[in-house]
Write an enzyme that holds these catalytic residues in place. Structure first.
Site, PDB file in Angstrom:
ATOM      1  N   ASP A  67       4.244  17.971  13.924  1.00  0.00           N
ATOM      2  CA  ASP A  67       3.803  18.250  12.769  1.00  0.00           C
ATOM      3  C   ASP A  67       4.078  17.404  11.806  1.00  0.00           C
ATOM      4  O   ASP A  67       4.308  16.101  11.846  1.00  0.00           O
ATOM      5  CB  ASP A  67       4.838  19.472  12.316  1.00  0.00           C
ATOM      6  CG  ASP A  67       6.272  19.303  12.614  1.00  0.00           C
ATOM      7  OD1 ASP A  67       6.626  18.372  13.020  1.00  0.00           O
ATOM      8  OD2 ASP A  67       6.976  20.471  12.612  1.00  0.00           O
ATOM      9  N   ASN A 133      15.568  29.627  11.522  1.00  0.00           N
ATOM     10  CA  ASN A 133      14.803  30.933  11.598  1.00  0.00           C
ATOM     11  C   ASN A 133      14.109  31.023  13.006  1.00  0.00           C
ATOM     12  O   ASN A 133      13.537  31.900  13.067  1.00  0.00           O
ATOM     13  CB  ASN A 133      14.084  31.185  10.322  1.00  0.00           C
ATOM     14  CG  ASN A 133      12.757  30.113  10.258  1.00  0.00           C
ATOM     15  OD1 ASN A 133      12.779  29.186  11.310  1.00  0.00           O
ATOM     16  ND2 ASN A 133      12.035  30.134   9.424  1.00  0.00           N
ATOM     17  N   HIS A 135      11.962  29.149  14.104  1.00  0.00           N
ATOM     18  CA  HIS A 135      10.733  28.241  14.441  1.00  0.00           C
ATOM     19  C   HIS A 135      10.710  27.023  15.251  1.00  0.00           C
ATOM     20  O   HIS A 135      11.874  26.491  15.363  1.00  0.00           O
ATOM     21  CB  HIS A 135      10.261  27.636  12.994  1.00  0.00           C
ATOM     22  CG  HIS A 135      10.633  26.660  12.267  1.00  0.00           C
ATOM     23  ND1 HIS A 135      10.911  26.561  10.916  1.00  0.00           N
ATOM     24  CD2 HIS A 135      11.028  25.459  12.884  1.00  0.00           C
ATOM     25  CE1 HIS A 135      11.234  25.351  10.755  1.00  0.00           C
ATOM     26  NE2 HIS A 135      11.459  24.533  11.681  1.00  0.00           N
ATOM     27  N   GLU A 140       5.969  29.205  11.633  1.00  0.00           N
ATOM     28  CA  GLU A 140       7.219  30.181  11.316  1.00  0.00           C
ATOM     29  C   GLU A 140       6.972  31.618  11.775  1.00  0.00           C
ATOM     30  O   GLU A 140       5.956  32.167  11.856  1.00  0.00           O
ATOM     31  CB  GLU A 140       6.834  30.236   9.621  1.00  0.00           C
ATOM     32  CG  GLU A 140       7.076  28.781   8.889  1.00  0.00           C
ATOM     33  CD  GLU A 140       8.634  28.414   8.934  1.00  0.00           C
ATOM     34  OE1 GLU A 140       9.182  28.730   9.745  1.00  0.00           O
ATOM     35  OE2 GLU A 140       8.696  27.467   7.896  1.00  0.00           O
TER      36      GLU A 140
HETATM   37  C1  GLP Z   1      11.791  21.002  10.922  1.00  0.00           C
HETATM   38  C2  GLP Z   1      10.566  20.633  11.878  1.00  0.00           C
HETATM   39  C3  GLP Z   1      10.802  20.915  13.050  1.00  0.00           C
HETATM   40  C4  GLP Z   1      12.105  20.505  13.676  1.00  0.00           C
HETATM   41  C5  GLP Z   1      13.128  21.718  12.910  1.00  0.00           C
HETATM   42  C6  GLP Z   1      14.761  21.336  13.147  1.00  0.00           C
HETATM   43  O1  GLP Z   1      11.166  21.980  10.057  1.00  0.00           O
HETATM   44  N1  GLP Z   1       9.336  21.000  11.469  1.00  0.00           N
HETATM   45  O2  GLP Z   1       9.943  20.173  13.947  1.00  0.00           O
HETATM   46  O3  GLP Z   1      12.489  20.747  14.923  1.00  0.00           O
HETATM   47  O4  GLP Z   1      12.634  22.073  11.630  1.00  0.00           O
HETATM   48  O5  GLP Z   1      14.857  20.374  12.328  1.00  0.00           O
HETATM   49  P1  GLP Z   1      16.443  19.692  12.277  1.00  0.00           P
HETATM   50  O6  GLP Z   1      16.485  18.859  13.576  1.00  0.00           O
HETATM   51  O7  GLP Z   1      16.347  18.791  11.241  1.00  0.00           O
HETATM   52  O8  GLP Z   1      17.498  20.783  12.307  1.00  0.00           O
END
Ligand code: GLP
Length: 238
Positions: A67, A133, A135, A140
């Site tokens: 992403d 959440n 995702h 989402e």
């Molecule tokens: C983000 C990214 C995801 C990531 C997730 C967890 O919003 N879009 O690809 O895996 O949320 O992030 P983190 O590892 O900083 O908790």
């Protein structure tokens, strides 16, 4: 789904790196699907170390990231391109031309990105973090989920979670481009990492047998034939 519970963040990172090291030694021209976020930083640090020690080689590797935010440039420190350059690409022997990030086509779809993945031979191993959440990438919770790479609107929960990287939550982009759950599920193998108590609820939704629901996008991975979930004790707490 194979579940591995390890002690802490460092062990999770090493365990994930072991899996990537093994796959990279099995196939020279591996196609990696990569994730950003705090969860992946330790794994990337391990891969950098192993590359510098000559244990893994990125020369033939291609990468496709999950992403990217919309409306911020690659030079912006908050962009996912910047994150990947900083944590991995600038520190290993990868050809920058072999590193790819999603973008939209003139017609507003993300088809060219999914086509590029397919033309490269498909993703061999896809790294995933978990949103609080539930995702995956930026897919989402919703009534329906995207199959292919698309523009998405971030939920307030994700804006709040990601605002820690920005000066204020007002600066967090409201839209992003993300691989769809189909793009993710077409990868031959998935590796999901989760660390810390704030991921425990999402992990429990995934593992407590409530089944597959688009309201917890990560549960779609329960239908994938080759998934390894690596979580630390805090993330396994619920
Ligand atoms: C983000 C990214 C995801 C990531 C997730 C967890 O919003 N879009 O690809 O895996 O949320 O992030 P983190 O590892 O900083 O908790």
């Amino acid at each position: 789904m194979k579940v591995i519970v390890v002690k802490n963040y460092e062990e999770m990172s090493r365990c994930g790196a072991d899996l990537f090291t093994e796959r990279m030694s099995q196939k020279k021209n591996l196609i990696l699907g990569l994730a950003t976020g705090s969860t992946a930083e330790g794994l990337y640090a391990e891969l950098v170390k192993r590359n510098q020690e000559g244990r893994i080689d990125f020369a033939g590797v291609q990468t496709f990231n999950l992403d990217e935010y919309e409306g911020i440039s690659a030079e912006n420190e908050q962009s996912y391109r910047y994150f990947m350059n900083h944590h991995l690409f600038s520190k290993v022997n990868i050809n920058p031309e072999n590193t790819h990030f999603p973008s939209l086509d003139p017609d507003g779809s993300g088809k060219a990105y999914d086509d590029a993945i397919e033309q490269a031979g498909g993703i061999d191993i896809q790294l995933l973090g978990l949103g609080r959440n539930g995702h995956i990438a930026f897919n989402e919770p919703d009534e329906t989920l995207n199959n292919y790479t698309s523009r998405i609107t971030l939920t307030q929960s994700t804006i709040d979670a990601n605002s820690r990287f920005f000066d204020s939550s007002d600066e967090v982009p409201r839209t992003a481009i993300s691989m769809g759950v189909g793009s993710i599920m077409r990868a031959r193998e998935l590796v999901i990492l989760a660390s810390g108590a704030d991921k425990a609820e999402a992990v429990s939704w995934l593992l407590k047998g409530t089944g597959i629901t688009t309201q917890v996008p990560a549960t779609l991975t329960l239908a994938h034939p080759h998934v390894t979930l690596i979580i630390d004790e805090k993330a396994a707490g619920k």
